[in-house]
Design an enzyme around this catalytic site. Structure first.
Site, PDB file in Angstrom:
ATOM      1  CB  SER A 243      -1.047   0.150   1.245  1.00  0.00           C
ATOM      2  OG  SER A 243       0.030   0.436   2.252  1.00  0.00           O
ATOM      3  CE  LYS A 244      -0.656   6.068  -3.389  1.00  0.00           C
ATOM      4  NZ  LYS A 244       0.217   5.948  -4.461  1.00  0.00           N
ATOM      5  NE  ARG A 245       0.462   0.431   6.055  1.00  0.00           N
ATOM      6  CZ  ARG A 245       1.443  -0.791   6.456  1.00  0.00           C
ATOM      7  NH1 ARG A 245       2.160  -0.749   7.134  1.00  0.00           N
ATOM      8  NH2 ARG A 245       0.833  -1.968   5.966  1.00  0.00           N
ATOM      9  CD  GLU A 253       2.309   7.664  -6.730  1.00  0.00           C
ATOM     10  OE1 GLU A 253       2.650   7.881  -5.558  1.00  0.00           O
ATOM     11  OE2 GLU A 253       1.719   6.569  -6.932  1.00  0.00           O
TER      12      GLU A 253
END
Ligand code: GLU
Length: 460
Positions: A243-245, A253
């Protein structure tokens, strides 16, 4: 046999590391075998699919350099074909209309659960199970269900996971067309993979449980299933779902941050692929070495820092011209008018940058006169250094050849004449040339700036 692989994303969002890695492997496999790679956009889920997502996928594939030989095909443009195959299966008795309503299905599920059974459609609209005299209700739009074999099992030798066997008794009769007639993923994917002569289906292991369903459909259509290779999930470095974490997960990106496509492909490939102890490799090497046997069957762990390291290594290795071109979009507007300098600048900064964006941030003084922070000049331009700077400027002004070697020799002779060590001269020169004390060698900077500009900046 010609190897034909495909990447079949659903255009419901942007490409992320997990699905791009799948694309990299399917692409590398096709390229290794001089086969064909096909891009297919699986857009039958019209509630979630968007044109923008499809365009984004195509743009990102191009950016990464995952070129395809056929496609993009769009499933929504193949609906007539799916209908024809659906009708064929119904006509052959391999699929049938089911008129069970949602309410009835829910009731059945509740009863089965209460009796401790796994909820499962009971086959009541299979033609052979319809009691005589029962006719389809007029007010229900039927789904089409596939007749799953009631006994036996499906077995396949997965190229990554090994032998997998699933009992047919665990599966019910799959809905292959919805009440509005639109076919579902598990059906379209088989029709497409047959029509597109796909030899190897390389995809995420979220589809393992769909595979026996798909194999049944191949068999019903009298076709041999392709080789299946299911890739384990990509996890975060803590073993949790990615995840983004864990850092940036979207391909865009990485493109915007100034990653090189080759660095990213290297990082993605290392999420599951290995070749001896080789960590850093080029795209050409990946193609040369790629084999499904070299894919790890255990989940890979993503490490953002490792990705950055791969990028740094690829920045170090890219030929200067190419690096300059890759850097160009990240440079300030005023750099566009001086394209002849891009390669030299990139070459000079390649060991100091983790990304192209990071590299571009260090280039400002090449394209504009430096802006000096208050106090900076004062601390480096002193009664001791000012005469040295002027001496240097004069020695430089009579140079006939303006390249790094002659500049370096000239600076050395100034220092030996004055009996000083490099920092005593280089620091004030750096400040005047670049407005900062952290730069590559002043000889290299002046070589790029050119004689006229360098001398102008050294005039105090
Ligand atoms: N559209 C499916 C997905 O994105 C592809 C499945 C497949 O490769 O068969 O998961």
């Amino acid at each position: 046999m010609t190897v034909r692989t495909r990447f079949a994303p659903s255009p419901t969002g942007t490409l992320h590391l997990g699905n791009v890695r799948t694309a990299v492997f399917a692409w590398a496999y096709a390229r290794h075998h001089q086969g064909k790679f096909i891009l297919r956009v699986e857009d039958t889920d019209q509630d979630r699919s968007t044109d923008a997502a499809a365009e984004g996928i195509i743009r990102d594939m191009n950016w990464l350099g995952l070129d395809y030989d056929e496609g993009p095909y769009f499933q929504m443009q193949r609906l007539a074909r799916y209908q024809a195959v659906l009708q064929q299966l119904i006509a052959e008795g391999k699929a049938y209309y089911c008129y069970m309503s949602e309410v009835e299905l829910e009731k059945l599920r509740t009863e089965q659960k209460a009796a401790g059974q796994n909820p499962k459609y009971d086959g009541r609209w299979r033609p052979e199970n319809i009691p005589p005299g029962v006719t389809p209700p007029a007010n229900v739009k039927p789904v089409v269900r596939f007749k799953t074999p009631l006994t036996g099992s499906v077995v396949w030798e997965d190229a990554v996971k090994g032998r997998i066997e699933i009992q047919n008794s665990e599966m019910d009769d799959l809905v292959i067309a919805r009440p509005d007639g639109t076919p579902v993923y598990n059906f379209c994917v088989v029709v497409d993979d047959i029509d597109m002569a796909i030899s190897h289906v390389i995809r995420g292991d979220g589809h393992v449980m769909n595979t026996p369903r798909q194999i049944h459909i191949y068999e019903a259509l009298g076709k041999t299933p392709p080789v299946f290779a299911h890739l384990p999930t990509v996890l975060g470095n803590d073993g949790e779902k990615l995840s983004k974490r864990h850092g940036a997960t979207g391909l865009v990106e990485y493109a915007e941050a100034g990653y090189l496509p080759s660095g990213l492909i290297n990082g993605l490939a290392r999420l599951g692929f290995s070749h001896g102890n080789d960590e850093v490799f080029s795209v050409a090497q990946l193609i040369e070495w790629f084999a499904l046997e070299n894919l790890n069957s255990a989940p890979a762990r993503f490490d953002a820092q490792k990705f950055e390291w791969f990028n740094t290594e690829h920045i170090k290795r890219l030929p200067a011209q190419e690096l300059g071109q890759a850097l160009a979009p990240f440079l300030p507007e005023n750099a566009r008018t001086q394209p002849d300098k891009h390669a030299a600048i990139a070459d000079l900064l390649r060991d100091r940058a983790t990304t192209l964006k990071h590299m571009a941030e260090q280039t400002h003084y090449f394209f504009a006169r430096p802006k000096f922070k208050p106090g900076l000049k004062e601390s480096f331009l002193t009664p001791t250094t000012l005469p040295l700077i002027e001496q240097t400027r004069q020695a430089l002004s009579v140079l006939n050849t303006w390249d790094k070697t002659s500049l370096s020799a000239c600076l050395k002779s100034v220092m030996s004449d004055a009996g000083i060590k490099p920092p005593a001269l280089f620091m004030p020169l750096r400040v005047l040339l670049a407005g900062t004390t952290t730069t590559p060698g002043v000889d290299a900077i002046m070589a790029i700036l050119g004689k006229e500009e360098s001398l102008a900046r050294l005039k105090c």
